[in-house]
Design a protein around this motif. Structure first.
Motif, PDB file in Angstrom:
ATOM      1  N   THR A  15      65.057 -33.829 -77.366  1.00 14.23           N
ATOM      2  CA  THR A  15      64.829 -33.018 -76.172  1.00 14.23           C
ATOM      3  C   THR A  15      65.840 -33.349 -75.080  1.00 14.23           C
ATOM      4  O   THR A  15      66.393 -32.454 -74.439  1.00 14.23           O
ATOM      5  CB  THR A  15      63.405 -33.251 -75.641  1.00 14.23           C
ATOM      6  OG1 THR A  15      62.463 -32.978 -76.676  1.00 14.23           O
ATOM      7  CG2 THR A  15      63.125 -32.341 -74.457  1.00 14.23           C
ATOM      8  N   SER A  16      66.104 -34.631 -74.870  1.00 12.42           N
ATOM      9  CA  SER A  16      67.072 -35.060 -73.860  1.00 12.42           C
ATOM     10  C   SER A  16      67.482 -36.492 -74.160  1.00 12.42           C
ATOM     11  O   SER A  16      66.881 -37.176 -74.997  1.00 12.42           O
ATOM     12  CB  SER A  16      66.478 -34.960 -72.445  1.00 12.42           C
ATOM     13  OG  SER A  16      65.394 -35.862 -72.309  1.00 12.42           O
ATOM     14  N   TYR A  17      68.513 -36.946 -73.453  1.00 10.88           N
ATOM     15  CA  TYR A  17      68.986 -38.326 -73.558  1.00 10.88           C
ATOM     16  C   TYR A  17      68.835 -39.007 -72.205  1.00 10.88           C
ATOM     17  O   TYR A  17      68.808 -38.355 -71.160  1.00 10.88           O
ATOM     18  CB  TYR A  17      70.456 -38.379 -73.983  1.00 10.88           C
ATOM     19  CG  TYR A  17      70.731 -37.822 -75.353  1.00 10.88           C
ATOM     20  CD1 TYR A  17      70.540 -38.592 -76.492  1.00 10.88           C
ATOM     21  CD2 TYR A  17      71.200 -36.524 -75.506  1.00 10.88           C
ATOM     22  CE1 TYR A  17      70.800 -38.081 -77.752  1.00 10.88           C
ATOM     23  CE2 TYR A  17      71.471 -36.001 -76.757  1.00 10.88           C
ATOM     24  CZ  TYR A  17      71.267 -36.776 -77.877  1.00 10.88           C
ATOM     25  OH  TYR A  17      71.526 -36.266 -79.119  1.00 10.88           O
ATOM     26  N   GLU A  18      68.733 -40.329 -72.269  1.00  7.65           N
ATOM     27  CA  GLU A  18      68.670 -41.136 -71.054  1.00  7.65           C
ATOM     28  C   GLU A  18      69.673 -42.272 -71.185  1.00  7.65           C
ATOM     29  O   GLU A  18      69.668 -43.005 -72.176  1.00  7.65           O
ATOM     30  CB  GLU A  18      67.256 -41.692 -70.855  1.00  7.65           C
ATOM     31  CG  GLU A  18      67.082 -42.511 -69.576  1.00  7.65           C
ATOM     32  CD  GLU A  18      65.654 -42.995 -69.409  1.00  7.65           C
ATOM     33  OE1 GLU A  18      64.809 -42.206 -68.948  1.00  7.65           O
ATOM     34  OE2 GLU A  18      65.387 -44.162 -69.763  1.00  7.65           O
ATOM     35  N   LEU A  19      70.527 -42.402 -70.185  1.00 11.06           N
ATOM     36  CA  LEU A  19      71.559 -43.439 -70.187  1.00 11.06           C
ATOM     37  C   LEU A  19      71.153 -44.556 -69.229  1.00 11.06           C
ATOM     38  O   LEU A  19      70.778 -44.296 -68.090  1.00 11.06           O
ATOM     39  CB  LEU A  19      72.904 -42.841 -69.762  1.00 11.06           C
ATOM     40  CG  LEU A  19      74.104 -43.799 -69.738  1.00 11.06           C
ATOM     41  CD1 LEU A  19      74.445 -44.251 -71.148  1.00 11.06           C
ATOM     42  CD2 LEU A  19      75.306 -43.128 -69.097  1.00 11.06           C
ATOM     43  N   GLN A  20      71.207 -45.798 -69.693  1.00 15.82           N
ATOM     44  CA  GLN A  20      70.901 -46.949 -68.856  1.00 15.82           C
ATOM     45  C   GLN A  20      72.071 -47.922 -68.911  1.00 15.82           C
ATOM     46  O   GLN A  20      72.684 -48.121 -69.970  1.00 15.82           O
ATOM     47  CB  GLN A  20      69.608 -47.644 -69.312  1.00 15.82           C
ATOM     48  CG  GLN A  20      68.375 -46.757 -69.223  1.00 15.82           C
ATOM     49  CD  GLN A  20      67.090 -47.551 -69.393  1.00 15.82           C
ATOM     50  OE1 GLN A  20      67.070 -48.763 -69.220  1.00 15.82           O
ATOM     51  NE2 GLN A  20      66.015 -46.859 -69.719  1.00 15.82           N
ATOM     52  N   TYR A  21      72.371 -48.546 -67.763  1.00 12.57           N
ATOM     53  CA  TYR A  21      73.496 -49.474 -67.719  1.00 12.57           C
ATOM     54  C   TYR A  21      73.258 -50.518 -66.637  1.00 12.57           C
ATOM     55  O   TYR A  21      72.495 -50.313 -65.692  1.00 12.57           O
ATOM     56  CB  TYR A  21      74.814 -48.735 -67.464  1.00 12.57           C
ATOM     57  CG  TYR A  21      74.899 -48.019 -66.139  1.00 12.57           C
ATOM     58  CD1 TYR A  21      75.503 -48.610 -65.028  1.00 12.57           C
ATOM     59  CD2 TYR A  21      74.391 -46.737 -65.982  1.00 12.57           C
ATOM     60  CE1 TYR A  21      75.588 -47.956 -63.816  1.00 12.57           C
ATOM     61  CE2 TYR A  21      74.474 -46.064 -64.773  1.00 12.57           C
ATOM     62  CZ  TYR A  21      75.071 -46.676 -63.696  1.00 12.57           C
ATOM     63  OH  TYR A  21      75.143 -46.029 -62.498  1.00 12.57           O
ATOM     64  N   THR A  22      73.927 -51.659 -66.810  1.00 15.73           N
ATOM     65  CA  THR A  22      73.860 -52.753 -65.837  1.00 15.73           C
ATOM     66  C   THR A  22      75.097 -53.612 -65.989  1.00 15.73           C
ATOM     67  O   THR A  22      75.799 -53.547 -67.017  1.00 15.73           O
ATOM     68  CB  THR A  22      72.597 -53.608 -66.046  1.00 15.73           C
ATOM     69  OG1 THR A  22      72.479 -54.549 -64.981  1.00 15.73           O
ATOM     70  CG2 THR A  22      72.651 -54.377 -67.354  1.00 15.73           C
ATOM     71  N   ILE A  42      76.949 -53.226 -69.575  1.00 17.87           N
ATOM     72  CA  ILE A  42      76.221 -52.974 -70.820  1.00 17.87           C
ATOM     73  C   ILE A  42      75.583 -51.597 -70.707  1.00 17.87           C
ATOM     74  O   ILE A  42      74.909 -51.292 -69.721  1.00 17.87           O
ATOM     75  CB  ILE A  42      75.154 -54.046 -71.079  1.00 17.87           C
ATOM     76  CG1 ILE A  42      75.812 -55.357 -71.497  1.00 17.87           C
ATOM     77  CG2 ILE A  42      74.186 -53.599 -72.159  1.00 17.87           C
ATOM     78  CD1 ILE A  42      74.839 -56.437 -71.856  1.00 17.87           C
ATOM     79  N   PHE A  43      75.809 -50.749 -71.713  1.00 15.24           N
ATOM     80  CA  PHE A  43      75.229 -49.419 -71.775  1.00 15.24           C
ATOM     81  C   PHE A  43      74.365 -49.296 -73.025  1.00 15.24           C
ATOM     82  O   PHE A  43      74.676 -49.895 -74.068  1.00 15.24           O
ATOM     83  CB  PHE A  43      76.323 -48.341 -71.851  1.00 15.24           C
ATOM     84  CG  PHE A  43      77.102 -48.148 -70.584  1.00 15.24           C
ATOM     85  CD1 PHE A  43      76.759 -47.144 -69.691  1.00 15.24           C
ATOM     86  CD2 PHE A  43      78.183 -48.964 -70.286  1.00 15.24           C
ATOM     87  CE1 PHE A  43      77.482 -46.960 -68.516  1.00 15.24           C
ATOM     88  CE2 PHE A  43      78.913 -48.786 -69.123  1.00 15.24           C
ATOM     89  CZ  PHE A  43      78.555 -47.777 -68.235  1.00 15.24           C
ATOM     90  N   PHE A  44      73.278 -48.540 -72.914  1.00 14.58           N
ATOM     91  CA  PHE A  44      72.616 -48.040 -74.120  1.00 14.58           C
ATOM     92  C   PHE A  44      72.011 -46.674 -73.818  1.00 14.58           C
ATOM     93  O   PHE A  44      71.725 -46.332 -72.674  1.00 14.58           O
ATOM     94  CB  PHE A  44      71.580 -49.030 -74.673  1.00 14.58           C
ATOM     95  CG  PHE A  44      70.336 -49.175 -73.850  1.00 14.58           C
ATOM     96  CD1 PHE A  44      69.287 -48.276 -73.971  1.00 14.58           C
ATOM     97  CD2 PHE A  44      70.192 -50.236 -72.969  1.00 14.58           C
ATOM     98  CE1 PHE A  44      68.142 -48.418 -73.220  1.00 14.58           C
ATOM     99  CE2 PHE A  44      69.051 -50.385 -72.209  1.00 14.58           C
ATOM    100  CZ  PHE A  44      68.027 -49.459 -72.346  1.00 14.58           C
ATOM    101  N   VAL A  45      71.881 -45.879 -74.878  1.00 14.89           N
ATOM    102  CA  VAL A  45      71.418 -44.499 -74.773  1.00 14.89           C
ATOM    103  C   VAL A  45      70.065 -44.387 -75.457  1.00 14.89           C
ATOM    104  O   VAL A  45      69.851 -44.953 -76.534  1.00 14.89           O
ATOM    105  CB  VAL A  45      72.428 -43.525 -75.415  1.00 14.89           C
ATOM    106  CG1 VAL A  45      71.941 -42.086 -75.286  1.00 14.89           C
ATOM    107  CG2 VAL A  45      73.791 -43.672 -74.762  1.00 14.89           C
TER     108      VAL A  45
END
Length: 654
Positions: free
Chosen positions: A374-381, A422-425
């Motif tokens: 349905t959608s993606y969410e990108l998180q990073y720090t 650091i990224f993850f999807v």
């Protein structure tokens, strides 16, 4: 012992457990305390015998009682045995009356004791009177010597001190073979109680998970029945609608056919009557009468014959119902594949497609279940070098979240330059979400140029402020506090101050054989050579000698006389500044610096010219070395910081 006692304490009465009950949630409770809980729930309309449940005071788990009430719960025999042993150990402890009596010499010995026992540690003659005898040291001490030899810290806190006794009786107070057994038992008992507590907590969690599994199962079973019943209702409704359409079509077809049958019957009756009349005319022997009727009959027969074509039935009206072709094959396949919608498979970040600038990173990813997402969410720090990614992931406050992404790529703006992230999807649909493996990406170094306001008046800068050249002709330049000044301080600084990240730039040295390149605090003096104070760190060349310099100290280093491209890596976050031969991929030297303030790149030349290339990505050979140094620093965490190794062997520069 205090920790052990807290583990053996009832949460209600705050005393040691007495006749403890083992609750189904794995916690324990005094029998009398449990009874008081039941009594507190009693009322005139609700007697004690009718109470069938109560909550565990530790975890709030609901305890269900059978017809036997509290008697139906198991006794915690193991815990009661531990408490009994603990109480015995406490009674025989070093402060107990029993222990005090054990440490005192027998009455017969006391009667024979010298009323005055001298200190065996005093150097004066005669020695002072002893106030304590250390059974561990087997020496008697006066008050002054005792304070000097037995400070109140380990290992002397474990020494046993008793009233003064002669040397001949000290051996009777000690038992070297078993003196540590009590402490060993207490330690083992403490560990056992702690382990039991951990097991109880684990069991309580498992029981809660079992309860949650039961709740979730019932919820999903109810949802399954509800959804299937809804599908059956839809099929039943569609069945009724289609059945009505079939019946309506039947009525219409039969109505048309009945009308045609009636028309045919009327035509048939008229035709039969006409045939009879014609046959009678043919039987007429009188020619005059035949001629009178024959022409009229012939015309009527011809008209009837011509109109018989309209009596042909409509070929589309039949009993096959071809226009109602019922084909449920597609729906049957869908129903046969009816199952739970599963969360999409984890997406995969494509490192080779990701791009970066000094303040942006564009992340690309792929997904095998692209059509079910349905959608993606990108998180990073920011990646701080933590080896434990789980602890970093659990620190939710440090993560930035970009929700509701519809494409397979996204550009993040406003990032810190020269910084690892650091990224993850996360791929999301109605059934849940799955995370990609984390990817470490990095922004490029901070680009900068030479600041004309800082350049010495005998330096000439190019129009693009990337090249500086020694020019002996005195140029008219206004004096400012930022400008390098003084004899020999032919320097210029970059136009940025760096306080975070990892940055790399290179200096094209050309034919220059006398230069100093490094970093400095803003407060560094501008009227002396870089490296002669505590605010500057430089790599320099003086004709055929290469050296590093800081705080007036310098050290010779190995470098090629053909050095033409100097690489500078400033890792502010990891407190290091390193220099490299960029053409030959060789490391020259690394400063370890505890940065206190932002730093600015600095450049000094005494002949020829140099050119600056900034904002560069860190080369692989430099990045690998930086990672090794960072790993070594992490291994040394917790150790006292020693003097920086580059200071060893340095001499004061003049």
């Amino acid at each position: 012992m205090e920790t052990l006692e807290s583990e053996l304490t009832c949460p209600i009465c705050l005393e040691l457990f007495e006749d403890p009950l083992l609750l189904p949630c794995a916690h324990s409770l005094c029998f009398n305390c449990a009874h008081r809980i039941l009594v507190s729930h009693c009322s005139t309309s609700k007697p004690l015998e009718s109470i069938s449940a109560f909550q565990c005071p530790t975890c709030r788990y609901v305890i269900t009682l059978n017809h036997r009430g509290l008697e139906g719960l198991k006794r915690n025999v193991t815990l009661q045995n531990i408490i009994d042993r603990f109480q015995k150990a406490s009674l025989s402890g070093p402060n107990s009356p029993t222990e005090s009596r054990r440490l005192q010499p027998p009455p017969a010995v006391v009667a024979k004791m010298d009323p005055r026992i001298s200190c065996q540690f005093c150097e004066q003659d005669p020695p002072r009177e002893a106030v304590k005898t250390c059974v561990t040291c087997e020496v008697s001490y006066c008050d002054r010597c005792l304070r000097a030899t037995h400070p109140n810290k380990k290992p002397f806190t474990s020494h046993r001190l008793v009233e003064p006794v002669p040397d001949t009786h000290i051996r009777g107070l000690t038992c070297l073979e078993h003196e540590n057994e009590k402490q060993t038992l207490e330690n083992n008992l403490t560990n056992l109680v702690k382990r039991n507590s951990e097991l109880e907590n684990q069991m309580a969690k498992l029981i809660q998970i079992c309860q949650q599994v039961e709740v979730n199962t019932a919820m999903h079973e109810s949802k399954l029945v509800e959804e299937c019943d809804e599908l059956v209702d839809i099929i039943r409704q569609r069945k009724q609608v289609i059945a009505v359409k079939i019946k309506e079509s039947k009525v219409m077809k039969l109505r048309k056919l009945a009308q045609q049958i009636a028309n045919c019957r009327q035509c048939l009756e008229r035709s039969s009557a006409l045939i009879t009349q014609a046959e009678q005319s043919l039987k007429e022997n009188d020619h005059a009468r035949f001629l009178q009727t024959a022409r009229n009959v012939a015309e009527r027969v011809a008209m009837a014959t011509a109109s018989s074509q309209v009596l042909i039935p409509d070929v589309n009206l039949n009993e096959a119902f071809d226009n109602f072709a019922l084909d449920f094959s597609r729906e049957k396949k869908i129903l046969e594949g009816l199952d739970y919608l599963t969360a999409p498979t984890p997406p995969s970040i494509r490192d080779e497609l990701c791009t970066a600038s000094h303040d942006t990173i564009t992340v690309h990813w792929t997904s095998e279940d692209e059509f079910s997402v349905t959608s993606y969410e990108l998180q990073y720090t920011i990646y701080t070098g933590q080896t434990n990614f789980i602890s970093l992931y659990n620190s939710a406050d440090s993560w930035m979240i970009v929700p509701n992404i519809k494409q397979n790529h996204y550009t993040v703006h406003g990032l810190q330059s020269g910084t690892r992230y650091i990224f993850f999807v996360k791929a999301i649909n109605q059934a849940g979400s799955r995370n990609s493996e984390p990817a470490r990406l990095k922004t490029n170094s901070q680009p900068f140029k030479l600041d004309p306001k800082t350049a010495h008046k005998k330096l000439r800068l190019s129009n693009d402020c990337l090249t500086m050249e020694k020019d002996e002709s005195s140029l008219k330049k206004s004096h400012t506090p930022e400008r390098f000044s003084g004899t020999g301080s032919y320097g210029a600084a970059g136009n940025v101050f760096i306080d975070s990240g990892c940055h790399y730039w290179e200096v094209l040295l050309g034919a220059s054989t006398w230069y100093a390149i490094g970093v400095a605090y803003k407060s560094a003096p501008k009227n002396e050579w870089s490296g002669k104070n505590s605010s500057t760190w430089v790599f320099s060349r003086c004709n055929n000698n290469f050296m590093v310099r800081h705080d007036g100290k310098e050290m010779l280093v190995e470098a090629s006389l053909q050095l033409r491209r100097l690489g500078v890596l400033l890792d502010y976050d990891n407190n290091s500044l390193s220099f490299h031969d960029a053409m030959n991929s060789q490391h020259i030297h690394t400063f370890e610096i505890s940065f206190l303030l932002p730093v600015v790149p600095t450049f000094m030349i005494w002949n020829k010219s140099v050119m600056i290339l900034s904002g560069l990505p860190v080369p692989d050979f430099v990045d690998g070395l930086a990672s090794d140094l960072q790993e070594q620093q992490q291994q040394q965490m917790g150790l006292c910081r020693q003097e920086s190794p580059y200071l060893t062997g340095m001499k004061t520069c003049h």
